[in-house]
Design a protein around this motif. Structure first.
Motif, PDB file in Angstrom:
ATOM      1  N   ARG A   1      25.170 -56.223  -9.219  1.00 29.82           N
ATOM      2  CA  ARG A   1      25.179 -56.493  -7.775  1.00 29.82           C
ATOM      3  C   ARG A   1      23.974 -57.344  -7.375  1.00 29.82           C
ATOM      4  O   ARG A   1      24.094 -58.246  -6.528  1.00 29.82           O
ATOM      5  CB  ARG A   1      25.194 -55.177  -6.995  1.00 29.82           C
ATOM      6  CG  ARG A   1      26.530 -54.454  -7.039  1.00 29.82           C
ATOM      7  CD  ARG A   1      26.596 -53.333  -6.024  1.00 29.82           C
ATOM      8  NE  ARG A   1      25.714 -52.232  -6.361  1.00 29.82           N
ATOM      9  CZ  ARG A   1      26.046 -51.208  -7.139  1.00 29.82           C
ATOM     10  NH1 ARG A   1      27.267 -51.153  -7.677  1.00 29.82           N
ATOM     11  NH2 ARG A   1      25.196 -50.234  -7.393  1.00 29.82           N
TER      12      ARG A   1
ATOM     13  N   ARG B   1      22.788 -64.951  -6.488  1.00 33.62           N
ATOM     14  CA  ARG B   1      23.659 -66.138  -6.483  1.00 33.62           C
ATOM     15  C   ARG B   1      23.935 -66.589  -5.058  1.00 33.62           C
ATOM     16  O   ARG B   1      23.858 -67.790  -4.743  1.00 33.62           O
ATOM     17  CB  ARG B   1      24.990 -65.823  -7.182  1.00 33.62           C
ATOM     18  CG  ARG B   1      24.955 -65.743  -8.703  1.00 33.62           C
ATOM     19  CD  ARG B   1      26.371 -65.434  -9.172  1.00 33.62           C
ATOM     20  NE  ARG B   1      26.491 -65.144 -10.570  1.00 33.62           N
ATOM     21  CZ  ARG B   1      26.694 -66.050 -11.530  1.00 33.62           C
ATOM     22  NH1 ARG B   1      26.738 -67.340 -11.204  1.00 33.62           N
ATOM     23  NH2 ARG B   1      26.830 -65.700 -12.788  1.00 33.62           N
ATOM     24  N   ARG B   2      24.281 -65.631  -4.188  1.00 28.10           N
ATOM     25  CA  ARG B   2      24.577 -65.993  -2.792  1.00 28.10           C
ATOM     26  C   ARG B   2      23.362 -66.597  -2.109  1.00 28.10           C
ATOM     27  O   ARG B   2      23.491 -67.481  -1.251  1.00 28.10           O
ATOM     28  CB  ARG B   2      25.051 -64.755  -2.020  1.00 28.10           C
ATOM     29  CG  ARG B   2      26.424 -64.248  -2.444  1.00 28.10           C
ATOM     30  CD  ARG B   2      26.959 -63.221  -1.458  1.00 28.10           C
ATOM     31  NE  ARG B   2      26.118 -62.036  -1.353  1.00 28.10           N
ATOM     32  CZ  ARG B   2      26.231 -60.962  -2.135  1.00 28.10           C
ATOM     33  NH1 ARG B   2      27.156 -60.930  -3.087  1.00 28.10           N
ATOM     34  NH2 ARG B   2      25.429 -59.926  -1.967  1.00 28.10           N
ATOM     35  N   GLU B   3      22.182 -66.104  -2.499  1.00 29.42           N
ATOM     36  CA  GLU B   3      20.926 -66.627  -1.915  1.00 29.42           C
ATOM     37  C   GLU B   3      20.475 -67.907  -2.610  1.00 29.42           C
ATOM     38  O   GLU B   3      19.428 -68.456  -2.247  1.00 29.42           O
ATOM     39  CB  GLU B   3      19.837 -65.556  -2.037  1.00 29.42           C
ATOM     40  CG  GLU B   3      20.117 -64.296  -1.221  1.00 29.42           C
ATOM     41  CD  GLU B   3      19.159 -63.155  -1.537  1.00 29.42           C
ATOM     42  OE1 GLU B   3      18.326 -63.344  -2.472  1.00 29.42           O
ATOM     43  OE2 GLU B   3      19.230 -62.119  -0.879  1.00 29.42           O
ATOM     44  N   GLN B   4      21.243 -68.360  -3.617  1.00 25.32           N
ATOM     45  CA  GLN B   4      20.937 -69.557  -4.401  1.00 25.32           C
ATOM     46  C   GLN B   4      19.579 -69.450  -5.094  1.00 25.32           C
ATOM     47  O   GLN B   4      18.870 -70.441  -5.277  1.00 25.32           O
ATOM     48  CB  GLN B   4      21.007 -70.799  -3.519  1.00 25.32           C
ATOM     49  CG  GLN B   4      22.402 -71.028  -2.949  1.00 25.32           C
ATOM     50  CD  GLN B   4      22.502 -72.316  -2.152  1.00 25.32           C
ATOM     51  OE1 GLN B   4      21.505 -72.879  -1.712  1.00 25.32           O
ATOM     52  NE2 GLN B   4      23.722 -72.794  -1.987  1.00 25.32           N
TER      53      GLN B   4
ATOM     54  N   ASN C   1      24.680 -60.964  -8.264  1.00 23.93           N
ATOM     55  CA  ASN C   1      25.590 -61.592  -7.303  1.00 23.93           C
ATOM     56  C   ASN C   1      24.887 -61.897  -5.982  1.00 23.93           C
ATOM     57  O   ASN C   1      25.156 -62.928  -5.346  1.00 23.93           O
ATOM     58  CB  ASN C   1      26.806 -60.695  -7.075  1.00 23.93           C
ATOM     59  CG  ASN C   1      27.670 -60.573  -8.317  1.00 23.93           C
ATOM     60  OD1 ASN C   1      27.711 -61.485  -9.137  1.00 23.93           O
ATOM     61  ND2 ASN C   1      28.359 -59.458  -8.468  1.00 23.93           N
ATOM     62  N   ARG C   2      23.963 -61.022  -5.565  1.00 24.09           N
ATOM     63  CA  ARG C   2      23.202 -61.280  -4.338  1.00 24.09           C
ATOM     64  C   ARG C   2      22.293 -62.496  -4.522  1.00 24.09           C
ATOM     65  O   ARG C   2      22.210 -63.363  -3.627  1.00 24.09           O
ATOM     66  CB  ARG C   2      22.387 -60.044  -3.966  1.00 24.09           C
ATOM     67  CG  ARG C   2      21.451 -60.249  -2.767  1.00 24.09           C
ATOM     68  CD  ARG C   2      20.877 -58.925  -2.299  1.00 24.09           C
ATOM     69  NE  ARG C   2      20.185 -58.228  -3.376  1.00 24.09           N
ATOM     70  CZ  ARG C   2      18.931 -58.480  -3.756  1.00 24.09           C
ATOM     71  NH1 ARG C   2      18.225 -59.442  -3.149  1.00 24.09           N
ATOM     72  NH2 ARG C   2      18.362 -57.789  -4.726  1.00 24.09           N
TER      73      ARG C   2
END
Length: 460
Positions: free
Chosen positions: A363, A369-372, A366-367
């Motif tokens: 998790r 990744r969303r925050e780049q 994935n977080r």
């Protein structure tokens, strides 16, 4: 500190090795007359996990797992097949090694075979006779006299008087007591046999493990493991033989894994309700089987059905998805997640809690990744792989997981060719052909994922 549930005392205890930073461990292995079933897989995987974790914790581990390559079942099966027992056992030892390799089970330090250790067994039996714990019966079998060993029943919690009163035991005039068990079996016509002071014969099952463990690990060692079904009489008899022979405690910590059950009944060949590892590998990947086993605590019963294996497939897909398309990086050292991971494994090898921490890391990836935050994602992915590797999980490359199955189906090249045909159809705006190819691949268990002009695929 590592705590182990010690079956000898029926409670968790702080683990203190006989020698600092060194562990000697023995696990009862397979009787090789047939293919291994899922119950055997649980023993293989559970104690492989224990072996991996002890090494990761910094211990120098000597791990012995024996092979029983002579007993009644082996002789019976070889006679049925009209083949030498050595040919039968060689074939199934090879098959067992193939199954272990598929499941990611590491080779033990030593893998002794009973037939290679007859002299050690003869020496032990001779000592037991000399010390008054064993006798030669009228049928020339050698028996252990359980009444002479004061501690008999201390592992299983059974008393001799209760066993005599509560169990139907066939009368055998050659024995002094119906509960006495055989150490050496006199040869019958046509059976494999070895010379001994008591005539031609072969060892009983229980003496094999006492002799092989003592020969390779010493007369007292740290951990002895095996399935719960071995607790009585096999492990009880090992204690009686070994402690009577050597005059001191045999094993400090006894570990027993729970059964795999089908419809709440133990999976076993004798009940004819078993699935071989090879059967299950026709439907599920080996890592899915390993995850299925480790997602329950090793001492708990584990019920076999398609549902938990399907759940294992979905769980591993989530974990490998988190690892996909990330650059290599170094894992952070002694992170809070790693400390918690080691703490739950120090608590009697609590693998379900350890796996839950792996999902926390997924998790986090994935977080990031969303925050780049690609660096944080890559470092957390490295930590995820490091910790999962201690359990023997996530050792493949992510793309290999998604594209390789080990199960017969479309070859990778054929899949790639169909994807190229579909891309051509899409450039030509031939949506019907594009959908037809997607549906054809889906029917073959291939899922396509279109993202940012790229098409990736995975087997489902």
């Amino acid at each position: 500190m590592l705590k182990i549930y010690n079956s000898l005392h029926n409670r968790k205890q702080d683990f203190i090795p006989l020698e600092a930073n060194k562990i000697r461990m023995y696990v009862c292995g397979m009787t090789v007359y047939d293919y291994c079933h899922l119950g055997h897989a649980r023993v293989m995987v559970v104690f492989d996990m224990v072996y991996r974790y002890l090494k990761a914790a910094g211990y120098e581990v000597t791990y012995v797992r024996n092979i029983t390559d002579i007993d009644d079942k082996i002789i019976k099966r070889a006679n049925e097949n009209a083949e030498p027992f050595t040919a039968l056992t060689a074939r199934f030892i090879q098959a067992m090694h193939e199954d272990e390799q598929a499941l990611g089970v590491l080779s033990p330090t030593h893998e002794p075979r009973a037939t290679d250790n007859i002299p050690a067994m003869l020496a032990m039996i001779s000592t037991l006779i000399e010390q008054g714990y064993a006798y030669v019966g009228s049928n020339r079998d050698v028996y252990y006299d359980v009444s002479k060993f004061e501690g008999y029943g201390k592992l299983s919690g059974r008393r001799l008087e209760d066993l005599r009163a509560g169990e139907r035991i066939a009368i055998d005039e050659a024995k002094h007591d119906p509960l006495d068990f055989v150490l050496w079996k006199a040869a019958k016509a046509g059976e494999p046999a070895w010379d001994s002071p008591w005539g031609l014969g072969r060892p009983g099952w229980h003496i094999e493990c006492s002799a092989m463990s003592s020969s390779l690990l010493g007369t007292q060692f740290d951990i002895h493991g095996g399935g719960h079904d071995l607790k009585f009489p096999h492990h009880e008899n090992e204690i009686a033989q070994s402690e009577a022979c050597n005059g001191h405690q045999y094993v400090n910590y006894w570990m027993h894994n729970g059964f795999i059950q089908i419809n709440d009944e133990k999976m076993s060949k004798s009940l004819n309700n078993f699935f071989t590892i090879r059967d299950v590998l026709q439907v599920y990947k080996a890592e899915e089987i390993r995850y299925f086993i480790l997602n329950s605590h090793y001492r708990s019963p584990l019920n076999y059905s398609h549902e938990p294996l399907d759940n294992a497939r979905a769980a591993l897909t989530r974990l490998y998805t988190a690892l996909r398309d990330l650059p290599n990086a170094e894992a952070p050292v002694n992170s809070e997640a790693e400390q918690r991971f080691r703490a739950v494994l120090d608590d009697d090898f609590n693998t379900p809690e350890a796996i839950a921490i792996l999902f926390e890391l997924a998790r986090d990836i994935n977080r990031f990744r969303r925050e780049q935050n690609d660096l944080a994602a890559a470092e957390t992915a490295a930590l995820l792989k490091k910790l999962a590797g201690i359990l023997g999980l996530l050792e493949r490359e992510a793309e290999s997981w998604f594209k390789g199955s080990g199960i017969e189906g479309l070859a990778d090249a054929a899949i790639e060719a169909l994807i190229q045909q579909r891309l051509l159809a899409r450039t030509q705006k031939n949506w019907a052909e594009s959908d037809r190819i997607r549906d054809e691949l889906k029917a073959q268990g291939i899922l396509l994922e279109d993202q940012a002009g790229l098409t990736t695929w995975r087997r489902v």
